[in-house]
Design a protein around this motif. Structure first.
Motif, mmCIF file in Angstrom:
data_model
loop_
_atom_site.group_PDB
_atom_site.id
_atom_site.type_symbol
_atom_site.label_atom_id
_atom_site.label_comp_id
_atom_site.label_asym_id
_atom_site.label_seq_id
_atom_site.Cartn_x
_atom_site.Cartn_y
_atom_site.Cartn_z
ATOM 1 N N ARG A 1 0.867 -1.175 0.000
ATOM 2 C CA ARG A 1 0.000 0.000 0.000
ATOM 3 C C ARG A 1 0.904 1.226 0.000
ATOM 4 N NH1 ARG A 1 -4.576 -0.819 4.555
ATOM 5 N NH2 ARG A 1 -5.155 1.230 3.697
ATOM 6 N N LEU A 2 0.645 2.149 -0.919
ATOM 7 C CA LEU A 2 1.609 3.217 -1.193
ATOM 8 C C LEU A 2 0.981 4.606 -1.091
ATOM 9 C CD1 LEU A 2 3.139 1.487 -4.368
ATOM 10 C CD2 LEU A 2 4.016 1.376 -2.024
ATOM 11 N N GLN A 3 0.049 4.790 -0.182
ATOM 12 C CA GLN A 3 -0.654 6.068 -0.109
ATOM 13 C C GLN A 3 -0.385 6.849 1.176
ATOM 14 O OE1 GLN A 3 -2.595 3.073 -0.283
ATOM 15 N NE2 GLN A 3 -2.431 2.958 -2.511
ATOM 16 N N CYS A 4 0.584 6.410 1.993
ATOM 17 C CA CYS A 4 0.765 7.070 3.294
ATOM 18 C C CYS A 4 1.669 8.302 3.197
ATOM 19 C CB CYS A 4 1.336 6.094 4.311
ATOM 20 S SG CYS A 4 3.071 5.644 4.015
ATOM 21 N N PHE A 5 2.593 8.321 2.227
ATOM 22 C CA PHE A 5 3.500 9.431 1.964
ATOM 23 C C PHE A 5 4.356 9.813 3.177
ATOM 24 C CE2 PHE A 5 -0.295 10.343 -0.803
ATOM 25 C CZ PHE A 5 0.272 9.776 -1.939
ATOM 26 N N GLY A 6 4.574 8.857 4.076
ATOM 27 C CA GLY A 6 5.458 9.112 5.198
ATOM 28 C C GLY A 6 4.939 10.123 6.199
ATOM 29 N N LEU A 7 3.645 10.295 6.276
ATOM 30 C CA LEU A 7 3.089 11.342 7.139
ATOM 31 C C LEU A 7 3.042 10.963 8.611
ATOM 32 C CD1 LEU A 7 0.252 12.629 4.799
ATOM 33 C CD2 LEU A 7 2.335 13.841 5.451
ATOM 34 N N HIS A 8 3.507 9.767 8.953
ATOM 35 C CA HIS A 8 3.495 9.385 10.368
ATOM 36 C C HIS A 8 4.371 10.314 11.206
ATOM 37 C CE1 HIS A 8 6.598 7.068 8.219
ATOM 38 N NE2 HIS A 8 7.349 7.254 9.306
ATOM 39 N N GLU A 9 5.527 10.705 10.682
ATOM 40 C CA GLU A 9 6.393 11.618 11.438
ATOM 41 C C GLU A 9 5.735 12.991 11.605
ATOM 42 O OE1 GLU A 9 9.197 11.469 13.068
ATOM 43 O OE2 GLU A 9 9.863 9.433 12.642
ATOM 44 N N TRP A 10 4.984 13.407 10.634
ATOM 45 C CA TRP A 10 4.259 14.674 10.725
ATOM 46 C C TRP A 10 3.176 14.573 11.800
ATOM 47 C CZ3 TRP A 10 5.090 18.666 6.865
ATOM 48 C CH2 TRP A 10 6.048 18.323 5.900
ATOM 49 N N ALA A 11 2.503 13.403 11.849
ATOM 50 C CA ALA A 11 1.445 13.222 12.849
ATOM 51 C C ALA A 11 1.994 13.168 14.267
ATOM 52 C CB ALA A 11 0.664 11.941 12.538
ATOM 53 N N MET A 12 3.289 12.886 14.400
ATOM 54 C CA MET A 12 3.897 12.805 15.728
ATOM 55 C C MET A 12 4.154 14.183 16.346
ATOM 56 S SD MET A 12 6.603 9.681 15.154
ATOM 57 C CE MET A 12 6.075 8.144 14.380
ATOM 58 N N VAL A 13 4.041 15.236 15.536
ATOM 59 C CA VAL A 13 4.220 16.595 16.063
ATOM 60 C C VAL A 13 2.983 17.455 15.823
ATOM 61 C CG1 VAL A 13 6.726 16.566 15.871
ATOM 62 C CG2 VAL A 13 5.372 17.335 13.925
ATOM 63 N N TYR A 14 1.931 16.860 15.275
ATOM 64 C CA TYR A 14 0.723 17.617 14.946
ATOM 65 C C TYR A 14 0.134 18.277 16.194
ATOM 66 C CZ TYR A 14 -4.060 18.499 13.297
ATOM 67 O OH TYR A 14 -5.262 19.077 12.978
ATOM 68 N N ARG A 15 0.008 19.591 16.116
ATOM 69 C CA ARG A 15 -0.546 20.409 17.204
ATOM 70 C C ARG A 15 0.183 20.232 18.527
ATOM 71 N NH1 ARG A 15 -7.178 20.509 16.463
ATOM 72 N NH2 ARG A 15 -7.180 21.145 14.252
ATOM 73 N N ALA A 16 1.423 19.798 18.455
ATOM 74 C CA ALA A 16 2.246 19.659 19.670
ATOM 75 C C ALA A 16 3.700 19.976 19.314
ATOM 76 C CB ALA A 16 2.115 18.261 20.253
ATOM 77 N N GLU B 1 16.967 6.508 6.639
ATOM 78 C CA GLU B 1 17.365 7.779 6.045
ATOM 79 C C GLU B 1 16.244 8.359 5.184
ATOM 80 O OE1 GLU B 1 21.089 7.044 4.097
ATOM 81 O OE2 GLU B 1 22.228 7.180 5.979
ATOM 82 N N VAL B 2 15.585 7.533 4.395
ATOM 83 C CA VAL B 2 14.459 8.012 3.592
ATOM 84 C C VAL B 2 13.292 8.404 4.496
ATOM 85 C CG1 VAL B 2 12.692 7.293 1.925
ATOM 86 C CG2 VAL B 2 15.105 6.783 1.506
ATOM 87 N N ASP B 3 13.049 7.629 5.519
ATOM 88 C CA ASP B 3 11.978 7.918 6.471
ATOM 89 C C ASP B 3 12.127 9.332 7.039
ATOM 90 O OD1 ASP B 3 9.711 7.189 8.056
ATOM 91 O OD2 ASP B 3 11.030 6.810 9.755
ATOM 92 N N MET B 4 13.353 9.680 7.426
ATOM 93 C CA MET B 4 13.577 10.985 8.026
ATOM 94 C C MET B 4 13.693 12.102 6.986
ATOM 95 S SD MET B 4 13.211 10.725 11.174
ATOM 96 C CE MET B 4 13.836 12.322 11.711
ATOM 97 N N ARG B 5 14.145 11.781 5.800
ATOM 98 C CA ARG B 5 14.156 12.799 4.741
ATOM 99 C C ARG B 5 12.733 13.216 4.374
ATOM 100 N NH1 ARG B 5 17.029 10.762 -0.291
ATOM 101 N NH2 ARG B 5 16.417 12.850 -1.008
ATOM 102 N N ALA B 6 11.776 12.304 4.532
ATOM 103 C CA ALA B 6 10.382 12.610 4.238
ATOM 104 C C ALA B 6 9.645 13.201 5.441
ATOM 105 C CB ALA B 6 9.660 11.344 3.773
ATOM 106 N N SER B 7 10.331 13.348 6.539
ATOM 107 C CA SER B 7 9.724 13.857 7.764
ATOM 108 C C SER B 7 9.591 15.377 7.704
ATOM 109 C CB SER B 7 10.587 13.464 8.966
ATOM 110 O OG SER B 7 11.719 14.315 9.071
#
Length: 263
Positions: free
Chosen positions: A88-103, A200-206
């Motif tokens: 499944r290829l629709q997440c676009f690495g947004l998990h790291e973004w969600a870890m700082v959302y509104r915080a 490295e890719v995970d954090m480059r997309a963060s």
């Protein structure tokens, strides 16, 4: 190890030794796997999970395997189900973004946010959060957690893990080293190399600005960045597939051996 001696931290690579709790020294130690006897190897005799044989050689202590049966069976099921699913290829690495959302003051890394706090929140709100990885989801902020569909909690991990997930492919490293010393350590080394590249890719997309560490961002907030992230997902899924199958074969073999030992 050199950075640790200098007391220097690294927001990308430290994760591989802090989250994945295998020390650098343990990663360096070679293991041949079951049924390989080592001569003139007192350092292995002193190590846990090795046993001295009557001829003076040492080998991995397979009598310890029955205690690992529940974990091995669960791991086999996780590997099998993940391998059998389409990426499944629709997440676009947004998990790291969600870890700082509104915080914004509760960041997991000291690096600044590329788009600032408000810009980071806007990216999250402009996308659907579809993370399938339980150990990424559990670090979401309280505000972000209800935005993700599905809810990847531990009880649903076997039903949700899929090979397009960067973290699922990075986790092959943990699966591998947890089978030590009963598998060839070269498999662990292969998994570690993959985990480094994925991280490295995970954090480059963060959302973090890591230019001070030499990393160019993958701007997943843009169409070009999304395409680049999906390309990397496909590449990692392809690289991980034979490793996942190899670990599945190893789990099957160890389960058989553990059942024999338990009989």
């Amino acid at each position: 190890m050199e950075r640790r001696e200098r007391g220097q931290t690294h927001p990308v690579h430290d994760f591989l030794f802090e989250y994945y709790n295998l020390s650098p020294g343990a990663l360096e130690r070679w293991h041949p796997g079951v049924d390989v006897a080592l001569a003139d190897a007192p350092e292995y005799h002193a190590a846990r999970a090795y046993v001295l044989r009557s001829d003076g050689t040492v080998t991995a202590d397979v009598s310890r395997l029955p205690a690992r049966l529940p974990g091995l069976r669960w791991t086999r099921e996780l590997l099998r189900r993940t391998a059998d699913r389409a990426p499944r290829l629709q997440c676009f690495g947004l998990h790291e973004w969600a870890m700082v959302y509104r915080a914004p003051d509760d960041r997991r890394h000291a690096a600044p946010l590329r788009l600032g706090a408000a810009g980071t929140d806007e990216v999250v709100e402009a996308h659907k959060l579809v993370c399938t990885h339980v150990d990424a989801f559990r670090f979401y902020t309280d505000a972000a957690r209800p935005l993700n569909r599905p809810s990847p909690v531990r009880e649903r991990q076997l039903d949700l893990e899929q090979p397009g997930c960067l973290h699922a492919n990075m986790d092959l490293y943990r699966i591998a080293f947890r089978m030590l010393p009963f598998i060839d350590a070269s498999v662990v080394a292969d998994a570690f190399v993959l985990a480094v590249d994925v991280r490295e890719v995970d954090m480059r997309a963060s959302p973090y600005d890591l230019s001070a560490y030499g990393y160019e961002p993958i701007t997943v907030e843009t169409n070009e960045g999304k395409a680049e992230y999906v390309r990397r997902q496909r590449e990692f899924a392809r690289r991980a597939e034979p490793l996942r199958r190899q670990l599945l074969s190893a789990a099957n073999a160890l389960i058989v051996r553990a059942e024999q030992e338990a009989a």
